[in-house]
Motif scaffolding. Structure first.
Motif, PDB file in Angstrom:
ATOM      1  N   ARG A   1      50.361 -57.790  35.053  1.00  0.00           N
ATOM      2  CA  ARG A   1      50.845 -58.708  34.019  1.00  0.00           C
ATOM      3  C   ARG A   1      52.267 -58.335  33.604  1.00  0.00           C
ATOM      4  O   ARG A   1      53.114 -59.208  33.397  1.00  0.00           O
ATOM      5  N   ILE A   2      52.520 -57.044  33.452  1.00  0.00           N
ATOM      6  CA  ILE A   2      53.860 -56.588  33.088  1.00  0.00           C
ATOM      7  C   ILE A   2      54.867 -56.949  34.190  1.00  0.00           C
ATOM      8  O   ILE A   2      55.975 -57.418  33.912  1.00  0.00           O
ATOM      9  N   ALA A   3      54.469 -56.746  35.439  1.00  0.00           N
ATOM     10  CA  ALA A   3      55.353 -57.098  36.553  1.00  0.00           C
ATOM     11  C   ALA A   3      55.631 -58.596  36.560  1.00  0.00           C
ATOM     12  O   ALA A   3      56.770 -59.030  36.818  1.00  0.00           O
ATOM     13  N   ASP A   4      54.618 -59.410  36.307  1.00  0.00           N
ATOM     14  CA  ASP A   4      54.822 -60.863  36.242  1.00  0.00           C
ATOM     15  C   ASP A   4      55.831 -61.218  35.157  1.00  0.00           C
ATOM     16  O   ASP A   4      56.701 -62.083  35.352  1.00  0.00           O
ATOM     17  N   TYR A   5      55.722 -60.563  34.010  1.00  0.00           N
ATOM     18  CA  TYR A   5      56.606 -60.848  32.893  1.00  0.00           C
ATOM     19  C   TYR A   5      58.044 -60.474  33.224  1.00  0.00           C
ATOM     20  O   TYR A   5      58.976 -61.280  33.043  1.00  0.00           O
TER      21      TYR A   5
END
Length: 414
Positions: A373-377
């Motif tokens: 999720r952090i990478a997507d953000y």
């Protein structure tokens, strides 16, 4: 008579009337083909708009004339349509694939991708092509009935396989994916078979070559503008020396700026004309009667000739040494990577630092899910947003400006 102003389409082209459909069924449009709809959905997506402020090779705010991901994408689209029209392919599908091919790129170009890949090494890594698939199948939230853009099978196939198959015929990863096929691609393929061991259709092959042609030309243009090399240096590449000699013969004493533009347009023209001629030769030899024959050919059918493929490789070698690995470029690249790494670490330490729409549901979640999720953000951030986010979280933010004593203002991309 074809409806909706459709142009001639060869029997080996991808026919929208025979489209394999969408994962979630939708009523047909009365005015647009499936591929026209896909193109329109891509253009209106949030990810597409963000390309305006994502690095191609130079930080966008350092000069209005340097390419961004958006201007690069538009140039690729124009070349892809030109190839498609000349070869009788579906222009709308070729355009949709060109417009979507860079949706998964992060802030700061491949610098950001490499930094995120390192951050995600223990959790499947980060691959911009897989990220583009995540965007169009999951991350875009615009429609009431589904996540993503619910694109047609042929568009998704081309997005994933425009650079060739991901698996060999016996099911092993191809050399490009020797380290493993990204989990996002495998997960989607398990619910909507993209035939990863076969070549993509001809429109995807055309879009891939359009990408090569566009960045060969515009990276030479941007590198010359930035002062990383000059026209005399290009004599190292015989193909480019020949074009410069031709320009001097036809227009002796031409001012430098016009010589640069004449060179860029000739690179595009020679490459496009070569693709058309070589592809016509391969098509004649194969004699395909359907798009399935293209997918089963075992090798690209839309391609450069051998001499022009070598010219393309020589230009890339020159740009790699003189532009992408320029010492000043590498210094700025390291600072950009620090911004991405710092942001990743900060959000891992406290996911609530992300906006609520991104942090919601992560309390107690498995580590891999949190990090993805952090990478997507972070991947969705523009260059400017990433810098601003860093400034909010850290006392000092690396300066991404080029050395003021230099004529150029670049940020690297390998």
């Amino acid at each position: 008579m074809r409806q909706n102003g459709e142009r001639w389409r060869a029997p080996y082209a991808t026919d929208p009337a025979a489209c394999r459909g969408r994962l979630i069924a939708e009523a047909a449009s009365p005015t647009r083909s499936d591929f026209q709809r896909d193109r329109d959905r891509i253009v209106h997506s949030t990810a597409f708009r963000r390309l305006k402020h994502k690095t191609q090779v130079f930080v966008h705010h350092e000069g209005d004339h340097y390419r961004t991901r958006l201007t690069h994408t538009l140039e690729v689209s124009q070349i892809a349509r030109a190839l498609a029209r000349a070869l009788g392919l579906d222009e709308d599908l070729a355009e949709a694939l060109a417009l979507s091919h860079d949706l998964g790129h992060t802030c700061f170009g491949h610098t950001g991708e490499d930094a995120l890949d390192a951050c995600m090494a223990a959790h499947g890594g980060f691959d911009h092509n897989a990220q583009a698939l995540r965007i169009v199948t999951r991350l875009e939230r615009r429609y009431a009935g589904f996540d993503g853009l619910n694109l047609a099978w042929e568009t998704l196939e081309g997005l994933v396989k425009h650079n060739g198959p991901l698996l060999t015929p016996d099911g092993r990863p191809t050399p490009r994916y020797a380290a493993g096929i990204p989990a996002a691609i495998l997960a989607y393929d398990s619910v909507n078979d993209l035939e990863l061991s076969r070549f993509a259709g001809p429109e995807a092959q055309a879009a891939a070559l359009a990408d090569d042609i566009a960045y060969d030309s515009h990276d030479l243009d941007d590198g010359l503008r930035a002062g990383l090399f000059d026209l005399a240096d290009l004599a190292e590449v015989p193909f480019l020396k020949g074009l410069l000699d031709e320009i001097e013969h036809l227009h002796p004493g031409l001012e430098t700026s016009r010589r640069v533009h004449e060179l860029a347009r000739r690179v595009i023209t020679r490459f496009v004309e070569d693709v058309i001629a070589e592809s016509a030769r391969r098509l004649e030899a194969l004699a395909p009667t359907s798009v399935a024959d293209i997918r089963n050919a075992g090798a690209p059918v839309i391609a450069f000739s051998e001499p022009v493929a070598e010219a393309d490789a020589a230009i890339k070698r020159f740009l790699y040494a003189r532009m992408y690995r320029h010492p000043g470029v590498m210094a700025v690249r390291a600072r950009a990577a620090q911004i991405v790494g710092d942001l990743f670490s900060a959000f891992c330490a406290d996911p609530a630092r992300m906006p609520e729409e991104w942090s919601a549901g992560l309390t107690g979640a498995e580590e891999g899910r949190v990090r993805r999720r952090i990478a997507d953000y972070i991947a969705g951030m523009t260059d400017t947003y990433a810098v601003l986010a860093h400034r909010k979280l850290f006392r000092e933010t690396p300066d991404l400006h080029w050395n003021p004593e230099s004529r150029g203002l670049p940020l690297a991309e390998p």
